[in-house]
Design a protein around this motif. Sequence first.
Motif, PDB file in Angstrom:
ATOM      1  N   ILE B 463       0.855  -1.029   0.130  1.00  0.00           N
ATOM      2  CA  ILE B 463       0.117   0.118  -0.230  1.00  0.00           C
ATOM      3  C   ILE B 463       0.897   1.206   0.031  1.00  0.00           C
ATOM      4  N   GLU B 465       4.023   1.273  -1.071  1.00  0.00           N
ATOM      5  CA  GLU B 465       4.634   1.328  -2.325  1.00  0.00           C
ATOM      6  C   GLU B 465       3.721   2.142  -3.312  1.00  0.00           C
ATOM      7  N   ALA B 466       2.540   1.503  -3.282  1.00  0.00           N
ATOM      8  CA  ALA B 466       1.604   2.160  -4.283  1.00  0.00           C
ATOM      9  C   ALA B 466       1.614   3.621  -4.187  1.00  0.00           C
ATOM     10  N   ALA B 467       1.467   3.986  -2.923  1.00  0.00           N
ATOM     11  CA  ALA B 467       1.198   5.811  -2.862  1.00  0.00           C
ATOM     12  C   ALA B 467       2.410   6.149  -3.388  1.00  0.00           C
ATOM     13  N   LEU B 468       3.649   5.756  -3.021  1.00  0.00           N
ATOM     14  CA  LEU B 468       4.988   6.303  -3.237  1.00  0.00           C
ATOM     15  C   LEU B 468       5.078   6.201  -4.885  1.00  0.00           C
ATOM     16  N   ALA B 472       3.280  10.261  -4.211  1.00  0.00           N
ATOM     17  CA  ALA B 472       3.034  10.795  -2.990  1.00  0.00           C
ATOM     18  C   ALA B 472       4.496  10.620  -2.158  1.00  0.00           C
ATOM     19  N   SER B 473       4.590  12.036  -1.239  1.00  0.00           N
ATOM     20  CA  SER B 473       5.909  11.902  -0.425  1.00  0.00           C
ATOM     21  C   SER B 473       5.832  10.711   0.802  1.00  0.00           C
ATOM     22  N   GLN B 476       2.910  11.748   2.931  1.00  0.00           N
ATOM     23  CA  GLN B 476       1.811  11.648   2.476  1.00  0.00           C
ATOM     24  C   GLN B 476       1.243  10.067   2.540  1.00  0.00           C
ATOM     25  N   ALA B 477       2.159   9.370   2.121  1.00  0.00           N
ATOM     26  CA  ALA B 477       1.844   7.841   2.171  1.00  0.00           C
ATOM     27  C   ALA B 477       1.250   7.439   3.542  1.00  0.00           C
ATOM     28  N   HIS B 480      -1.784   9.577   4.514  1.00  0.00           N
ATOM     29  CA  HIS B 480      -2.998   9.358   3.695  1.00  0.00           C
ATOM     30  C   HIS B 480      -3.410   7.821   3.790  1.00  0.00           C
ATOM     31  N   HIS B 481      -2.655   6.891   3.680  1.00  0.00           N
ATOM     32  CA  HIS B 481      -2.699   5.502   3.651  1.00  0.00           C
ATOM     33  C   HIS B 481      -2.598   4.418   4.609  1.00  0.00           C
TER      34      HIS B 481
END
Lengths: 272, 579
Positions: B463, B465-468, B472-473, B476-477, B480-481
Motif C-alpha cells: 500500500i 509502495e503504491a502511494a509512493l 506521494a511523499s 503523505q503515504a 493518507h494510507h
Amino acid sequence: MDMTTQGIPTAKPYVPPQLASATKVVARNVNVHYGDKHAIQNVSVDIPDQAVMAFIGPSGCGKSTFLRCINRMNDTIPICRVTGKIEIDSKDIYDPSLDVVQLRARVGMVFQKPNPFPKSIFENVAYGPRIHGLARNKTDLDEIVTTSLEKAGLFKEVKDRLADSGTSLSGGQQQRLCIARAIAVSPDIILMDEPCSALDPIATARIEELIDELRSNFCIIIVTHSMQQAARVSQRTAFFHLGVLVEEGETEAIFTNPREERTRDYITGRFG
Amino acid sequence: MTDLTAGTATPPIRRRVDITSPEAQAAIRRRYRAEARFKAYGLLAILTAAVFLTVLLVDVGTKAFPAFTTHSLQLDVAIPNDLVAPEQKNDPVAIRTADYLPVMRDTLRTAIPGVQGRGPERTLIRLISTGAADDIRERIVANPALIGTTIKAPLLLSDDADLYFKGAGTPIVVRPSRGVATPSDTSGSITITAPGNDFSENLVSVKLVMAERANALLADAERTSRSTAPNAAERAAELRKEATELAARANDRTAAETLDSRLPSLLVGINGGLVKISQLAADRIEGDVLLPLSSTNESQAGNWRILTYTTPESSRKITDLEVALLERFKANAQVERSFNWRFFTSGDSREPELAGIRGAIVGTALTLIVTLILCLPIGVAAAIYLEEFAPKNRFTDLIEVNINNLAAVPSIVFGLLGLAMFLNFFGLPRSAPLVGGLVLALLVLPTIIIASRAALKAVPPSIKEAALGVGASHQQAVFHHVLPLAMPGIMTGTIIGMAHALGETAPLLMIGMVAFIVDVPGGITDAATVLPVQIYLWSDLPELAFQAKTAGAIVVLLVFLFVMNGTAIWLRKRFERRW
C-alpha cells in the motif's frame, strides 16, 4: 564475459544502439549494493521513448532492482546504495537537488501484485492527481478519472460502481486499475514489475493488449519472467544475469539470433 | 541407491509409505489419538475457564443484587408549623438549618403508638437512616408551602433494617394457641397465664436444647481433663458440675426456665401487643412488653399466638424489639421496596444505605479523560515516528527496548513515580484526577505505543509502495494510507489500554486517591476516588451492608469493562479492511 569472473568488474565502453525513436532513459555504469551484496554491476543501457522495453532473466538477476532505480524506489530501502548515472531526458535523476516525489510523478509504477488502495475505485485513480494538484475542480478530476480508466480499458466495466472498493474487483481488473492510477498523473515513463505474474491467461492477454495500446504515448519498461510475453509486447529486450546486463537489443534479434551464448541458453530454456 | 545398499548387511531403508503395513496403520492410529487428545485438552481448558467464569459472575451478581434495591417506610410526616419561626417561612437557610429530628421522632411515634422509654424510642428512631431527615429537608426547601401540612414521604431505612427485609433477619414461626390466656398488665414486665398448658411444647424444646448443651459441656470437660495445662483437672471438674446441673434442669420436665439470648426468642402476640418471654413454664410465662397490649382481657383460644424468632438474638445484628417493630411496619403495609437510585446518584458515605458510586464514577471518568487526552496523541505520534520515520540505529534500539520494558514495570512503581514527581516535585494537588490521569497515562503509554506500532506494521508495504509509486511523499503515504488502515488496530490497542487503566488501583493508592471522599468531584483538580479504589475501600469496611455495595460496584466496573472491550471489538469489525 570476463566481467563476472574477475573480482572487480570493469566498465566496458558502451556503444549506444541506433534506436527507432528518441532515447528517453540513459543509464551509465549503474551499480547497486544491498549492504555487502553487489546486486547490479555496471549496467549501461539506453531506453527508447514510445516503445516497450522488456527486462528478462532468471530470478534474482537484478532486473527488478534496476527497474526500481529508475524511479528511485530503492531509496526506501536503507541498506541500498546506488552509484552511476541515470538520466531521464538528459537530466540526472540522482542529482541531490531533484525532488524524488516529482520524479515519481513522472515515472509511474505498476507492481507485481495488484495493490489498489482499500478505497473506492474513483479515489484510487483520483489520489495522484489530487496530491499533485492536477485538477482545478471536481469536473476536472472527474474527467481525469474517466479518461485514465478509459485508457486502462476499465471504464466500461466499472462506470456504474466507481464508489465500490478497489479491492472488490477481480485480479485482472485490479491490475488495470493500478495502471489507470499510474497514468492518471500523466507520467512519461511507466515501470511494470512483472504485472501479469499474479493473473490468469485471459487477464494477462488484456493487460498485454493494453500495454500495446499505451506504447504510443509512454515509455514503458516491463520486467517479465515470461519470454513469450517479452516477445509479444516489447520492441527491445535486455537480458540480465547475475547482476550483469548480458545483452540488449531489438527483441526480434535477441530471440532469433542472440549474440551471447548465455542469452541463447536462457531463451531456449537450458537454464534459469 | 540400490547399487549403494546392495551387498551390505543392513536392511534397505524404507523410502516410501506403505499404507497397508501394520506399522503404518499403527502410526496413523497414533496420530489420530494424539490429535484427539490435543482436542480434548483444549476443550477441557475452555470448559474449566467457562465454569470458573460462570461461578465468578453468578457469585458477584447474586451478592450485588441487594445493593440495587432499598427499603423505606411510607409514612405520613406532619411538618409542624413551628419548624421555623413564622417570619422565616420562606428563608431557605432557616429551613435548611431547622431541627428535623423531632419531626422524625413524632412521625414514628404516631406510626407505632405506645413505644415508651428512652431505650425503645431510640431503637425506633434508629430504624430509619439519618438520610431520611435530609430527604424531608430537601423537599421542604424546594417547597416551603409544605410547612404546616402532612406529607406522605418515604423514609429510608437504616442498613440493618434494610438488610432485615433482604433476608438477613430471622425466620419467624407462628403457632396459634389452643387455650385461653390472660395477661396481667398492658406494659412493662407482665405475667401471662394460660391454664391450657399452651407453652409446654416450647418448654420441651428449650429443655432439649439444655440437654444438648449439657452434653457439649461434658465433651468439653473430657477434652480439658486430657490436656496438660496446669489447672486442667480443676477446670474439667467445674465444667462437669455445670453439665450435671444443666442436665438435672433439663430432666425436670415441669420446672420453669429462664430464656437467654443464646436460645431462639419466644414471644406472645396477644391483645394487639407483643410480649417477649423471659421466664417460661408450661402454663404461665413472665415477660417484657415490646409492643403495648390494648387491654388485660382474657384472650380466647386462637386469638393469641406464640411466635418463635428461630435465630437466637445473639447470632443476629438486629434485636427482638427491632424485629417486632419492623414486622409491625410490614403488617401495616408501610414498607416499600424500590430501586436504589441513591447508589448511582450519591457519593461515598459512612452509612451504607446512603453510600453511592457517583463520586467514584465521575472520578473515574475525569481520570480516564486526562489519561486519554495525554496518551492517545503522544502514543500514536511516538509509534508513527518510531515505525515509519526514525532512523534505525543504536539510539532508537535503546528507546524501543525501554518502551517494551516499561510495559512490564509493576504499576505501583508508576504510583511511586507519580508521588515523587507530580506531588512532591511539581506540587500538584493530592488525590486529584489530574495526577491520577498523569500516572495512568505513563502506565498506558507503552501499551498504546506497542499496539500502534504493531497496527502500523500490519499494513502491507504494498500500500505504501503504491502511494509512493504515484508520487506521494513518505509523509503523505503514511498519513493518507498507512495510518487510516492502522486506525482500527490503534483504537483497539488504546481501548484495551484504557480498560487496563480503568481497573488499576495500586498506583492511585500512592497518590492519595484512596481517601474517603464524600463529594462528587467537579473538576480534574478536586479530590476524587475511582471505582476500583472505591471497591477496595468498601471491601475493608465491617458493616454487613457494604458487602453488597462492594459487589454492586464490582458489577458496575465490569459493565464498564465489557462496554469498553465490546467497543474495541466493534471498531475492529466495523473498520477491518481486506487487501
